[in-house]
Design a protein around this motif. Structure first.
Motif, PDB file in Angstrom:
ATOM      1  N   SER A  48       0.836  -1.194   0.000  1.00  0.00           N
ATOM      2  CA  SER A  48       0.000   0.000   0.000  1.00  0.00           C
ATOM      3  C   SER A  48       0.870   1.243   0.000  1.00  0.00           C
ATOM      4  O   SER A  48       2.026   1.195   0.433  1.00  0.00           O
ATOM      5  CB  SER A  48      -0.918   0.016   1.230  1.00  0.00           C
ATOM      6  OG  SER A  48      -1.864   1.055   1.140  1.00  0.00           O
ATOM      7  N   ILE A  50       0.396   5.807   0.271  1.00  0.00           N
ATOM      8  CA  ILE A  50      -0.427   7.006   0.356  1.00  0.00           C
ATOM      9  C   ILE A  50       0.451   8.188  -0.021  1.00  0.00           C
ATOM     10  O   ILE A  50       1.584   8.321   0.461  1.00  0.00           O
ATOM     11  CB  ILE A  50      -1.041   7.161   1.768  1.00  0.00           C
ATOM     12  CG1 ILE A  50      -2.000   8.347   1.826  1.00  0.00           C
ATOM     13  CG2 ILE A  50       0.033   7.253   2.841  1.00  0.00           C
ATOM     14  CD1 ILE A  50      -2.852   8.352   3.106  1.00  0.00           C
ATOM     15  N   ASN A  54      -2.320  13.050   0.476  1.00  0.00           N
ATOM     16  CA  ASN A  54      -3.437  12.191   0.909  1.00  0.00           C
ATOM     17  C   ASN A  54      -4.482  12.013  -0.190  1.00  0.00           C
ATOM     18  O   ASN A  54      -5.623  11.666   0.098  1.00  0.00           O
ATOM     19  CB  ASN A  54      -4.082  12.775   2.169  1.00  0.00           C
ATOM     20  CG  ASN A  54      -4.800  11.727   2.995  1.00  0.00           C
ATOM     21  OD1 ASN A  54      -4.541  10.535   2.870  1.00  0.00           O
ATOM     22  ND2 ASN A  54      -5.725  12.171   3.824  1.00  0.00           N
ATOM     23  N   LYS A  57      -4.224   6.679  -2.877  1.00  0.00           N
ATOM     24  CA  LYS A  57      -3.997   5.515  -2.022  1.00  0.00           C
ATOM     25  C   LYS A  57      -4.017   4.289  -2.916  1.00  0.00           C
ATOM     26  O   LYS A  57      -5.002   4.059  -3.636  1.00  0.00           O
ATOM     27  CB  LYS A  57      -5.090   5.406  -0.955  1.00  0.00           C
ATOM     28  CG  LYS A  57      -5.131   6.591  -0.007  1.00  0.00           C
ATOM     29  CD  LYS A  57      -6.258   6.448   1.000  1.00  0.00           C
ATOM     30  CE  LYS A  57      -6.346   7.688   1.897  1.00  0.00           C
ATOM     31  NZ  LYS A  57      -7.439   7.575   2.888  1.00  0.00           N
ATOM     32  N   TYR A  59      -3.261  -0.005  -3.349  1.00  0.00           N
ATOM     33  CA  TYR A  59      -3.260  -1.255  -2.587  1.00  0.00           C
ATOM     34  C   TYR A  59      -2.905  -2.418  -3.512  1.00  0.00           C
ATOM     35  O   TYR A  59      -3.303  -2.463  -4.677  1.00  0.00           O
ATOM     36  CB  TYR A  59      -4.635  -1.538  -1.987  1.00  0.00           C
ATOM     37  CG  TYR A  59      -5.099  -0.526  -0.972  1.00  0.00           C
ATOM     38  CD1 TYR A  59      -5.894   0.552  -1.345  1.00  0.00           C
ATOM     39  CD2 TYR A  59      -4.732  -0.645   0.359  1.00  0.00           C
ATOM     40  CE1 TYR A  59      -6.322   1.478  -0.414  1.00  0.00           C
ATOM     41  CE2 TYR A  59      -5.160   0.277   1.306  1.00  0.00           C
ATOM     42  CZ  TYR A  59      -5.949   1.334   0.910  1.00  0.00           C
ATOM     43  OH  TYR A  59      -6.370   2.257   1.830  1.00  0.00           O
ATOM     44  N   SER A  70      -3.722   5.210   5.955  1.00  0.00           N
ATOM     45  CA  SER A  70      -4.096   6.578   6.310  1.00  0.00           C
ATOM     46  C   SER A  70      -2.884   7.285   6.883  1.00  0.00           C
ATOM     47  O   SER A  70      -1.840   6.670   7.107  1.00  0.00           O
ATOM     48  CB  SER A  70      -5.261   6.586   7.306  1.00  0.00           C
ATOM     49  OG  SER A  70      -4.885   5.956   8.521  1.00  0.00           O
TER      50      SER A  70
END
Length: 122
Positions: A48, A50, A54, A57, A59, A70
């Motif tokens: 993952s 980020i 922000n 994101k 995965y 997060s």
């Protein structure tokens, strides 16, 4: 910039853990944060990432519906919330940082933590 992972441990299949990646020395704000894991006897894999803003994101497909990344820049910390854990999730989990944007390759990340062990077993 230094990174320290925490929150690993032993959990039963189906359980949850939240990993933390805490930065020191510099603010985490301008860095994208990636989470990687290395299962026993296998290569390290990215799971993952980020972006610094922000806004992005990413995965790995096998964790997409179970893990949530997060960040809390006020706490200089990024997180990986892991749910519905499976034995195949066992491994050492690392966080890593690079400026601004996520990258596909581990070699592009500039700063790494030492890792935290996650073991999923009954």
């Amino acid at each position: 910039l230094q990174l320290v992972e925490s929150g690993g441990g032993l959990v039963q299949p189906g359980g949850s853990l939240r990993l933390s990646c805490t930065a020191s020395g510099r603010t985490l704000n301008p860095y994208a944060i990636g989470w990687f894991r290395q299962p026993p006897g296998k290569e390290r894999e990215g799971i993952s990432c980020i972006s610094s803003a922000n806004t992005v994101k990413n995965y790995l497909d096998s964790v997409k519906d179970r893990f949530t990344i997060s960040r809390d820049n006020g706490k200089n910390t990024a997180y990986l919330q892991m749910a519905s854990l499976e034995p195949s999730d066992t491994g050492v989990y690392f966080c890593a940082a690079l400026p601004l944007f996520c990258a596909s390759g581990a070699q592009e990340y500039e700063t790494w933590g030492l890792g935290t062990q996650v073991t999923v077993s009954s």
